[in-house]
Design a protein around this motif. Structure first.
Motif, mmCIF file in Angstrom:
data_model
loop_
_atom_site.group_PDB
_atom_site.id
_atom_site.type_symbol
_atom_site.label_atom_id
_atom_site.label_comp_id
_atom_site.label_asym_id
_atom_site.label_seq_id
_atom_site.Cartn_x
_atom_site.Cartn_y
_atom_site.Cartn_z
ATOM 1 N N GLY A 40 0.843 -1.214 0.000
ATOM 2 C CA GLY A 40 0.000 0.000 0.000
ATOM 3 C C GLY A 40 0.864 1.245 0.000
ATOM 4 N N LEU A 44 4.304 6.978 -2.289
ATOM 5 C CA LEU A 44 5.450 7.068 -1.365
ATOM 6 C C LEU A 44 6.294 5.795 -1.430
ATOM 7 C CD1 LEU A 44 3.829 8.663 1.837
ATOM 8 C CD2 LEU A 44 4.997 9.796 -0.041
ATOM 9 N N ASP A 53 0.980 -1.911 -4.660
ATOM 10 C CA ASP A 53 -0.219 -1.083 -4.487
ATOM 11 C C ASP A 53 -1.277 -1.519 -5.491
ATOM 12 O OD1 ASP A 53 -0.688 1.711 -2.816
ATOM 13 O OD2 ASP A 53 -2.020 1.538 -4.546
ATOM 14 N N LEU A 54 -2.502 -1.188 -5.136
ATOM 15 C CA LEU A 54 -3.655 -1.432 -5.999
ATOM 16 C C LEU A 54 -3.540 -0.607 -7.272
ATOM 17 C CD1 LEU A 54 -6.405 -2.881 -5.657
ATOM 18 C CD2 LEU A 54 -7.230 -0.847 -4.485
ATOM 19 N N ASP A 65 -4.120 -6.328 -5.933
ATOM 20 C CA ASP A 65 -5.063 -6.176 -4.822
ATOM 21 C C ASP A 65 -4.706 -7.247 -3.799
ATOM 22 O OD1 ASP A 65 -7.203 -6.147 -3.078
ATOM 23 O OD2 ASP A 65 -8.698 -5.834 -4.654
ATOM 24 N N VAL A 66 -4.186 -6.835 -2.659
ATOM 25 C CA VAL A 66 -3.733 -7.846 -1.688
ATOM 26 C C VAL A 66 -4.905 -8.646 -1.113
ATOM 27 C CG1 VAL A 66 -1.679 -6.491 -1.075
ATOM 28 C CG2 VAL A 66 -3.712 -6.363 0.365
ATOM 29 N N GLU A 81 2.099 1.260 5.851
ATOM 30 C CA GLU A 81 1.735 2.474 6.597
ATOM 31 C C GLU A 81 0.400 3.006 6.077
ATOM 32 O OE1 GLU A 81 4.409 5.805 5.984
ATOM 33 O OE2 GLU A 81 3.648 6.826 7.779
ATOM 34 N N HIS A 187 3.917 9.206 6.434
ATOM 35 C CA HIS A 187 2.581 9.793 6.354
ATOM 36 C C HIS A 187 2.511 11.023 7.251
ATOM 37 C CE1 HIS A 187 -1.537 8.965 4.955
ATOM 38 N NE2 HIS A 187 -1.887 9.692 6.000
HETATM 39 C C1 LIG Z 1 -3.939 6.048 2.562
HETATM 40 S S1 LIG Z 1 -2.965 5.388 1.253
HETATM 41 C C2 LIG Z 1 -1.398 5.235 2.072
HETATM 42 C C3 LIG Z 1 -0.262 5.467 1.143
HETATM 43 C C4 LIG Z 1 1.102 5.534 1.857
HETATM 44 N N1 LIG Z 1 1.439 4.258 2.450
HETATM 45 C C5 LIG Z 1 1.080 6.602 2.920
HETATM 46 O O1 LIG Z 1 1.338 6.293 4.088
HETATM 47 O O2 LIG Z 1 0.828 7.772 2.593
HETATM 48 C C6 LIG Z 1 -3.479 3.690 1.152
HETATM 49 C C7 LIG Z 1 -2.860 2.974 -0.038
HETATM 50 O O3 LIG Z 1 -3.243 1.609 -0.002
HETATM 51 C C8 LIG Z 1 -3.606 1.194 -1.297
HETATM 52 N N2 LIG Z 1 -4.548 0.080 -1.173
HETATM 53 C C9 LIG Z 1 -5.784 0.131 -0.619
HETATM 54 N N3 LIG Z 1 -6.368 -1.066 -0.688
HETATM 55 C C10 LIG Z 1 -5.482 -1.896 -1.292
HETATM 56 C C11 LIG Z 1 -5.493 -3.266 -1.643
HETATM 57 N N4 LIG Z 1 -6.581 -4.014 -1.389
HETATM 58 N N5 LIG Z 1 -4.413 -3.818 -2.221
HETATM 59 C C12 LIG Z 1 -3.315 -3.050 -2.477
HETATM 60 N N6 LIG Z 1 -3.232 -1.734 -2.172
HETATM 61 C C13 LIG Z 1 -4.301 -1.164 -1.585
HETATM 62 C C14 LIG Z 1 -4.226 2.421 -1.936
HETATM 63 O O4 LIG Z 1 -4.193 2.356 -3.362
HETATM 64 C C15 LIG Z 1 -3.355 3.536 -1.373
HETATM 65 O O5 LIG Z 1 -2.242 3.821 -2.188
#
Ligand SMILES: C[S@@+](CC[C@H](N)C(=O)[O-])C[C@H]1O[C@@H](n2cnc3c(N)ncnc32)[C@H](O)[C@@H]1O
Length: 228
Positions: A40, A44, A53-54, A65-66, A81, A187
């Motif tokens: 995710g 960053l 990441d998605l 998609d995890v 994070e 973050h």
């Molecule tokens: C709030 S952002 C956080 C990004 C970074 N880690 C930060 O701390 O700023 C959440 C991230 O998780 C990713 N995400 C959400 N659900 C996901 C999933 N099921 N599989 C992979 N990535 C996912 C989103 O695309 C997004 O980039």
């Protein structure tokens, strides 16, 4: 005709079975060996880590998609994070189990996620000088930004144990006993005080199998309410 008590027990048993299926870790057909996994990442991305990441961002090597599983093995470090809160309780528990399966014997998972205790203490004042504002602020914390489930230290610890981790330890933002896991958080920060950090930062390692009946009761009640 079955009595009401028996019918309720049968329905609850069916719900519990369905819940166990939703929470069961998948076994990917192919697993790739990586040393450091950053889940995710969003934009960053971390150099030296396999960023997942998605959505595609420059530097994200694994766009997946995890919730469909974690196709990795022998991982030394997993870091996520502000990610876990984007999964429902069931998806989150399954993700933690899949992290445990992807990590090697000496692997460590580090998570940073909003602290429900901080949200409660800072966003909802009682009595409140502005009850309308606080009502919206609380709902924003639970439902904003795609949030699905917020944790406090106790619940995330219980979830990590339920996922099969033996040792769970909390840290402050940017701190760790392990040099590789130090200064990772990026973050944006909210105002903290020492007793009440705005994020739960936690590391988990080791393996253990154990049941936590108090967690199971809380989950059963939550699940029942969600599906009613
Ligand atoms: C709030 S952002 C956080 C990004 C970074 N880690 C930060 O701390 O700023 C959440 C991230 O998780 C990713 N995400 C959400 N659900 C996901 C999933 N099921 N599989 C992979 N990535 C996912 C989103 O695309 C997004 O980039």
């Amino acid at each position: 005709m079955l009595g009401l008590g028996i019918r309720v027990r049968l329905i609850r048993g069916w719900y519990a079975w369905k819940r166990r299926q939703r929470q069961r870790a998948r076994t990917p057909l192919v697993r790739q060996t990586v040393e450091r996994l950053h889940i995710g990442s969003g934009p960053l991305v971390r150099p030296g880590w396999a960023n997942v990441d998605l959505e595609y961002h420059e530097g994200v090597e694994h766009v997946l998609d995890v919730r469909d599983g974690l196709p990795f093995k022998d991982v030394r470090y997993i870091y996520a994070e502000h990610f876990l809160e984007h999964l429902s309780w069931d998806e989150g528990l399954r993700f933690l189990k899949e992290c445990r399966a992807a990590l090697g014997a000496d692997g460590v998972l580090r998570l940073s996620t909003p602290n429900l205790d901080w949200v409660w203490a800072t966003q909802y004042r009682s009595p409140s000088p502005d009850a309308v504002h606080d009502c919206f602020a609380m709902n924003k914390a639970f439902r904003g930004w795609g949030h699905q489930f917020l944790y406090n230290v106790g619940t995330l610890t219980a979830a990590l144990h339920a996922a099969g981790f033996a040792e769970v330890k909390s840290f402050r933002y940017g701190e760790s006993d392990d040099l590789v896991l130090r200064d990772l958080e990026r973050h944006e920060k909210s105002p903290d005080d020492d007793a009440l950090p705005h994020v739960v930062v936690i590391e988990a390692r080791g393996r253990r199998e154990a049941r936590d009946e108090s967690l199971e009761r809380a989950v059963e009640d939550y699940d029942w309410a969600l599906r009613s």
